[in-house]
Scaffold this active site. Sequence first.
Site, mmCIF file in Angstrom:
data_model
loop_
_atom_site.group_PDB
_atom_site.id
_atom_site.type_symbol
_atom_site.label_atom_id
_atom_site.label_comp_id
_atom_site.label_asym_id
_atom_site.label_seq_id
_atom_site.Cartn_x
_atom_site.Cartn_y
_atom_site.Cartn_z
ATOM 1 N N SER A 170 0.816 -1.201 -0.075
ATOM 2 C CA SER A 170 -0.031 0.109 0.001
ATOM 3 C C SER A 170 0.928 1.368 -0.030
ATOM 4 O O SER A 170 0.242 2.394 -0.093
ATOM 5 C CB SER A 170 -1.045 -0.101 1.298
ATOM 6 O OG SER A 170 -0.198 -0.026 2.516
ATOM 7 N N LYS A 210 3.917 10.607 3.016
ATOM 8 C CA LYS A 210 3.999 11.448 1.735
ATOM 9 C C LYS A 210 4.982 12.811 2.607
ATOM 10 O O LYS A 210 5.166 12.894 3.466
ATOM 11 C CB LYS A 210 2.569 12.243 1.341
ATOM 12 C CG LYS A 210 1.547 11.122 1.082
ATOM 13 C CD LYS A 210 1.819 11.087 -0.648
ATOM 14 C CE LYS A 210 0.492 10.117 -1.269
ATOM 15 N NZ LYS A 210 0.235 8.889 -0.573
#
Lengths: 207, 207
Positions: free
Chosen positions: B125, B164
């Site tokens: 993921s 991120k």
Amino acid sequence: MRKPEIREKILEFIRHSFDERGYAPTVRDIVKGCNLSSTSVAQHHLNTLEKEGRIHRDPQVVRSIQLMKKDIVEVPLLGAIAAGKPIPVPSSDTWTTPPEETLKLTADMIGNKSNIYALKIKGTSMLDALIDDGDIVVMEAVSTAEDGQMVAVWLKDEQEATLKKIYREPGRIRLQPANKQMKPIYVKPQNIEVQGKVVAVLRRLSR
Amino acid sequence: MRKPEIREKILEFIRHSFDERGYAPTVRDIVKGCNLSSTSVAQHHLNTLEKEGRIHRDPQVVRSIQLMKKDIVEVPLLGAIAAGKPIPVPSSDTWTTPPEETLKLTADMIGNKSNIYALKIKGTSMLDALIDDGDIVVMEAVSTAEDGQMVAVWLKDEQEATLKKIYREPGRIRLQPANKQMKPIYVKPQNIEVQGKVVAVLRRLSR
DNA sequence: TGTTCTATAGAACACTCGTTAAATATAAAT
DNA sequence: ATTTATATTTAACGAGTGTTCTATAGAACA
């Protein structure tokens, strides 16, 4: 009468001493810790261990025993890697010349392998191997590899280096990117040259 | 008259001794190496250094000086991470309870940060962060981060954790994947929760 | 001013250290 | 059986060790 067991016991005690106290034992510590009957016995075995290269001692110096096994290994950190150029493989003098850049790794990261070196990746040509610009790849310099291992291969026709998982198939070789969403490429056996096995990938952020 | 400089010199000499010889110096080694005039002077500074917690000595034991700075740090290795679940953050007893899995890292990999832990990634993921199944992510447990840093964020609405680069923009927050080929996503500030900074990524292969 | 804390100086004590020597014991090799 | 290499035992030497004691000196502080 060869007695290796007692020397293993002594080595174990020395290790234990470093773990527990942080420094080496004295000869008399070893006598007590290993139930020896005399300092001469310990001295004798320590001399033998030194001849075997298992320990090192500085003469006349208290607590100078050093185990030859290391917890931290320094591997040479070779220069950039670029698309369209072979992956640098250390030459014989690369292993000896010391004043190069090195990378410290914990020994359990590389097992007991030798011929280990590291590459700093420049550019994003290895994105399909999930390797980013600035990542560090730890390599083992070998020219053969088993199926399924991640290897650095040089594609002669394409004049290109790449990191892929290698699978031998009848008449061809399948090179599978680490990113399973991407498709494999197939090459002729004589077109590739294995330059090394990938031992680890390392990405340092937030400096 | 406070004299910290001479103690720094002594510490430096002790470090030098470990580097060069592999074990600690004696009091008299320090006297010679730092041009002191008497063992009492060295003794006095060593006692002070021990009170300050910079070194440790075992009484009466030759060469028992230990520097308190460590070259290898062991960080807790927390369990799996899965899509749709928050990234595990160590609780207070996670830091104290020892019998968990740990990961050894060289100290220069994490600088002098604290609250460091590691996550073993399960599943793919995190592919957009160039992180594969089985990779290990080293995290610093913080709740704030500077622009451009790689962070673990929890998206409340989506009930999803992701890694991120974070950039604050007027009225929104831009979350940029490490893989520059992929597009950023934009979220409302109140929708995200920073769970930690990514310090390093580690991939071990060829075991 | 006197007091207190820190740093320096020299000397000495009690002890532990690595090492050696000589004699013996045991196992393996020839 | 003889030789050779390795292992153990006992004892001791001298050098180096951490520590302590006493004395002195300067700075900071009230």
